[in-house]
Design an enzyme around this catalytic site. Structure first.
Site, PDB file in Angstrom:
ATOM      1  N   ASP A 112       0.848  -1.192   0.000  1.00 62.46           N
ATOM      2  CA  ASP A 112       0.000   0.000   0.000  1.00 62.46           C
ATOM      3  C   ASP A 112       0.883   1.242   0.000  1.00 62.46           C
ATOM      4  O   ASP A 112       1.901   1.290   0.689  1.00 62.46           O
ATOM      5  CB  ASP A 112      -0.905   0.009   1.243  1.00 62.46           C
ATOM      6  CG  ASP A 112      -2.168   0.816   1.031  1.00 62.46           C
ATOM      7  OD1 ASP A 112      -2.082   1.882   0.381  1.00 62.46           O
ATOM      8  OD2 ASP A 112      -3.222   0.404   1.523  1.00 62.46           O
ATOM      9  N   HIS A 153      -0.417   4.627   0.197  1.00 60.89           N
ATOM     10  CA  HIS A 153      -1.118   5.841   0.617  1.00 60.89           C
ATOM     11  C   HIS A 153      -0.732   6.205   2.048  1.00 60.89           C
ATOM     12  O   HIS A 153      -0.830   5.374   2.947  1.00 60.89           O
ATOM     13  CB  HIS A 153      -2.630   5.641   0.510  1.00 60.89           C
ATOM     14  CG  HIS A 153      -3.072   5.335  -0.894  1.00 60.89           C
ATOM     15  ND1 HIS A 153      -3.063   4.060  -1.392  1.00 60.89           N
ATOM     16  CD2 HIS A 153      -3.497   6.143  -1.883  1.00 60.89           C
ATOM     17  CE1 HIS A 153      -3.490   4.091  -2.644  1.00 60.89           C
ATOM     18  NE2 HIS A 153      -3.752   5.332  -2.965  1.00 60.89           N
ATOM     19  N   SER A 195      -4.947  -4.404   2.197  1.00 65.73           N
ATOM     20  CA  SER A 195      -4.191  -3.987   3.385  1.00 65.73           C
ATOM     21  C   SER A 195      -4.799  -4.555   4.661  1.00 65.73           C
ATOM     22  O   SER A 195      -4.092  -4.755   5.660  1.00 65.73           O
ATOM     23  CB  SER A 195      -4.152  -2.457   3.477  1.00 65.73           C
ATOM     24  OG  SER A 195      -3.527  -1.903   2.350  1.00 65.73           O
TER      25      SER A 195
END
Length: 904
Positions: free
Chosen positions: A441, A443, A494
């Site tokens: 991930d 972000h 996630s």
């Protein structure tokens, strides 16, 4: 016997009647008994000081309010209980209860609570068409049954009416429904055509007052028995803090609105200046702005703003106040921290270093004292996230000045111990919190914000960044002796990685509490999936503002045990409820759902052929063009400032800081565009395609690529289809080729600027840049979709939509993205990337969990059919999962992994 006529007047009552006749003057609705509009009233209600809150109501009545508006819409309140208790108490006060009550709420359950307590005939504020006609009719029947008049907002399924014609059209539609379908007396209908802020500096807002006034005039002509009302203070939000000018604007606005037919309005009855007593210059400027005269380039607005400063100066001089520079060094540092002022921080820090015995004492003394005040203000809602991040920037710059001296002292102590043959140990210092975005991930805006907020509250933050493997997270946590571990993630895979990390923490015998956060995480998922894997504390943290409280509770020796026990009990109850819930939703078998597909008459449909098939790429797309298409609402949400744009700029609570944040964002946009920091790269493609059940077969240079979509399985009402995206592509047996498109866009080049800002200890601009890059990527997707609809595919060549229409998706066709509700399987990014050759054209890469890197990237499909729509697949059943896995030649366990959020 004489004959009496009962005229159709609006008749209201408290203990005394109020009949609104044609000759009745403007009716004042007192606004201060509203928790969203009066800080004092809100505080009294939250503190349960109801007797004192009654004094606010009494003051409104004494100041001339003829109706009392009562609103309990506050996130920290149980609105139903607060409304019930206050109305019941208010009804026992004859001097207040003599006037009618307006039950005001955006939540109908609160309205129902109030309407059941109030005596006489009240007004309900409000109902609207925003949730469709069925809900509107249902709510209006309830109001009618209680004998209440209703305020109808000019709000429909497409949003609030922001121009004259929309205001009129929505009010006419609502009037027809109420009078013809519900049997509502026309005289009991009060329209609120929306008063919006003017003089914001945004030219699209300049005609808002004129639109309201002219819409009022026409509404009263077409529906003469109905009344018109509005929240008057909205019009002057641009001048909040300058009551003198606001009162003048209210009076001038009302002068014209009342002449057009406005019957009543929500105002502070004690703060209305007489129209004829307004200073001539101020009155003339208010006239110009309200009536949008001489204002083509905001000239009138600018003149009023300039004059407002001179008027303000008569009472309170508004000049840059440098008096704080004469204070002690401790107070100067505190002031700089609280106000986010970096101008003097290096010099002040150096002065403090020479004043204190050691540089560490500067940090532990005035700097931490100042940040303590910042934390308290933030926790009390008196500071907002952007201000906190600015404070953190000041703190980091100050610490950067002191760090070399602290390190030098450490080295000196080390050498002294070596020379003496003794062992020296450093003090434990601040509690350490490790933060990381999990493997796969990319972000990290939310994580960065949490780190800043926790850092402002005295914690040492170890931020490992993005795509961090489990072993690195846990190895670092053990090596550094951290006190808390925090995991972040955005995409659904996630969630599984967080479960794995919790399991590994248990296997390693770790003791640190585990914090879970990110857009796809939830309290329920944490309780059901993550908490059972780790026994030493797993806590879901909703946002940055809550992270401080949670960390404080976990690190407080006295509170920690009880806090963890309560959390464990709460999560166990959530899991028990989840595991034992009775299925109230009914599902179709997959074959039944497939038969109930969207009913489209393909025999009469003529697909539009795109102007080209294959792929077209774009390098360094003009950022100025993208800037005009930015949807600013998610930008403010990223900063934990919730509200619609541009209304948030004039919000009475966060408006000032939102306006500053917006100005800072645009200044950074100016710089990054002028200096070409970022590059917008994208690719689009179009191909012949046909559907077969829930698959779409794409023809590309003689080869067939198969897309696999999922179908809703929940049982629907009669006549409602179970949708799949494949429904909107012509089937193979239609006898003609249909088409599908795809796109991928990215905003590249952010890394060196992020690194530079980190080195400058500038979290504020770092987070700002990340948020702007995300907005530009979404705007890029919007720009290419616009070109697709009007030119490249051209199925709607005459489209003319405003940016607001684009944001509301008021266009034909859709652009669903893999991993989102209509096609939740992230693995469908693989065929999209292969068809478009995304990495070759744009540089976007897929992580092992199928997040896109760079993080500011968007991809999706283009579907053109006019009946196509966005929807959520929701939960699917085992039979569809097995069919889907078989069609994709994917092991069932792998399909379960990717689709876990859609499985029971």
């Amino acid at each position: 016997m004489s004959k009496h006529t009962i005229h159709p007047f609006l008749r209201l009552s408290g203990l005394e009647p109020l009949v609104v006749r044609p000759e009745t003057n403007f009716v004042n609705v007192g606004e201060r008994t509203n928790v969203t509009g009066s800080k004092k009233f809100a505080r009294l209600i939250r503190d349960n000081q109801l007797e004192e809150a009654l004094s606010v109501a009494r003051q409104q009545v004494e100041s001339g309010a003829q109706i009392l508006d009562v609103n309990m819409d506050d996130a920290m309140l149980d609105g139903v209980t607060a409304m019930t208790n206050f109305i019941n108490l208010l009804q026992s006060e004859p001097d207040i209860a003599r006037i009618p009550i307006m039950i005001d709420s955006s939540k109908f359950e609160i309205i129902q609570a109030g309407i059941q307590c109030v005596q006489g005939k009240c007004i309900v504020n409000s109902i609207s068409l925003k949730e469709g006609e069925e809900k509107f009719i249902q709510q209006s029947h309830i109001c009618r049954d209680f004998g209440a008049a209703v305020v109808v907002m000019a709000f429909d399924e497409q949003g609030q009416a922001d121009n004259k014609q929309r205001k009129i059209d929505i009010c006419e539609r609502a009037y027809k429904i109420l009078t013809e379908k519900v049997g509502f007396p026309p005289e009991d209908i009060i329209f609120d055509p929306n008063i919006f802020a003017i003089a914001t500096g945004i030219e699209e807002h300049n005609n808002y007052a004129v639109d309201f006034i002219e819409a009022t005039r026409e509404i009263k002509q077409k529906m003469p028995l109905a009344k018109v009302s509005g929240g008057v203070s909205n019009v002057s939000f641009s001048f909040r803090g300058n009551d003198h000018v606001r009162e003048a604007i209210h009076s001038v606005f009302l002068f014209h609105a009342i002449r057009a037919g406005m019957d009543m309005g929500i105002v502070n009855a004690g703060q209305l200046v007489v129209y004829d007593e307004i200073e001539p210059v101020l009155k003339n400027l208010c006239e110009q702005v309200i009536l949008n005269k001489n204002n083509d380039n905001n000239q009138a607005t600018e003149l009023l703003i300039q004059h407002a400063e001179t008027v303000r100066a008569k009472g309170k001089v508004e000049v840059k106040d440098e008096a704080w520079r004469n204070e002690s060094i401790q107070k100067r540092l505190s002031h700089a921290l609280i106000n986010g002022i970096t101008d003097y921080i290096e010099a002040d820090t150096e002065e403090a270093r020479q004043t204190y015995a050691t540089p560490l004492e500067v940090i532990e003394g005035p700097l931490m004292d100042g940040m303590g005040i910042v934390g308290d203000l933030f926790g009390a809602g008196k500071m907002f996230l952007p201000q906190v991040v600015k404070s953190a920037r000041v703190m980091k710059k100050s610490v950067a000045v002191l760090t070399p001296y602290i390190e030098a002292e450490k080295e000196e102590r080390k050498q002294a111990h070596l020379a003496a043959g003794t062992t020296g140990t450093e003090a434990a210092g601040a509690a350490k919190i490790l933060l990381a975005t999990v493997k796969g991930d990319v972000h990290d805006i939310g994580k960065n914000i949490v780190g800043v907020v926790l850092g402002c509250n005295g914690y040492e933050i170890i931020d490992l960044g993005v795509m961090v493997p489990a072993d690195k997270i846990l190895d670092t946590a053990q090596r550094e002796g951290v006190d808390i571990i925090g995991l972040s993630g955005l995409i659904t895979p996630s969630l599984d990685e967080m479960v794995h990390i919790a399991h590994e923490m248990k296997r390693r015998g770790m003791q640190q509490p585990l914090l879970i956060g990110g857009a796809t995480t939830s309290r329920m998922h944490t309780a059901v999936k993550i908490a059972p894997e780790y026994p030493n504390g797993v806590i879901h943290v909703l946002d940055a503002s809550r992270s401080v409280t949670v960390a404080g509770s976990l690190l407080n020796k006295e509170n920690r045990e009880s806090f963890l026990k309560n959390a464990e009990k709460e999560y166990a109850e959530l899991k028990f409820g989840f595991d034992n819930k009775k299925t109230v939703k009914e599902y179709l078998t997959y074959p039944e759902a497939l038969k109930n597909k969207c009913n489209i008459q393909w025999s009469s449909y003529q697909p539009t052929q795109p102007s080209f098939t294959g792929v077209r790429s774009f390098k360094a797309y003009d950022l100025n063009l993208l800037r005009a298409l930015i949807d600013w609402k998610p930008f403010f949400i990223a900063w934990e400032m919730h509200g619609s744009f541009p209304e948030i700029l004039t919000d009475e609570i966060v408006g000032k800081e939102a306006t500053q944040l917006y100005a800072d964002a645009n200044a950074l946009l100016d710089q990054l565009i002028a200096e070409k920091w970022l590059s917008a790269n994208g690719v689009v493609g179009f191909w012949q395609a046909n559907s077969k059940n829930d698959s779409v077969l794409i023809q590309d240079s003689g080869e067939t690529t198969t897309l696999h979509f999922l179908r809703q399985q929940i049982r629907k009402a009669a006549g409602q289809p179970n949708l799949s995206l494949a429904d909107f592509i012509a089937p193979v047996d239609a006898g003609y080729p249909d088409y599908i498109g795809a796109f991928a866009v990215t905003i590249d080049g952010i890394e060196p600027h992020i690194k530079r800002m980190e080195e400058a200890h500038d979290d504020y601009n770092k987070i700002m840049l990340q948020a702007l890059a995300d907005r530009l990527a979404e705007a890029f997707a919007e720009a290419l979709h616009l070109q697709t609809r009007t030119t490249w595919w051209g199925y709607n060549p005459s489209e003319q939509l405003s940016n607001e229409d684009l944001i509301k998706e008021n266009y034909t066709g859709i652009r669903p993205a893999p991993g989102y509700p209509a096609c939740p399987d992230h693995t469908e990014k693989y065929p999209l990337f292969n068809l478009l050759q995304v990495t070759e054209h744009t540089g976007i890469q897929l992580t092992e969990n199928l997040a896109m890197y760079p993080a500011s990237s968007v991809c999706g499909w283009y579907i053109a059919h006019p009946q196509s729509q966005y929807f959520g697949v929701g939960k699917i059943q085992r039979d569809q999962l097995e069919t889907y896995a078989a069609q994709k030649n994917m092991p069932l366990a792998e399909a379960e992994k990717w689709l876990r959020p859609n499985l029971d």
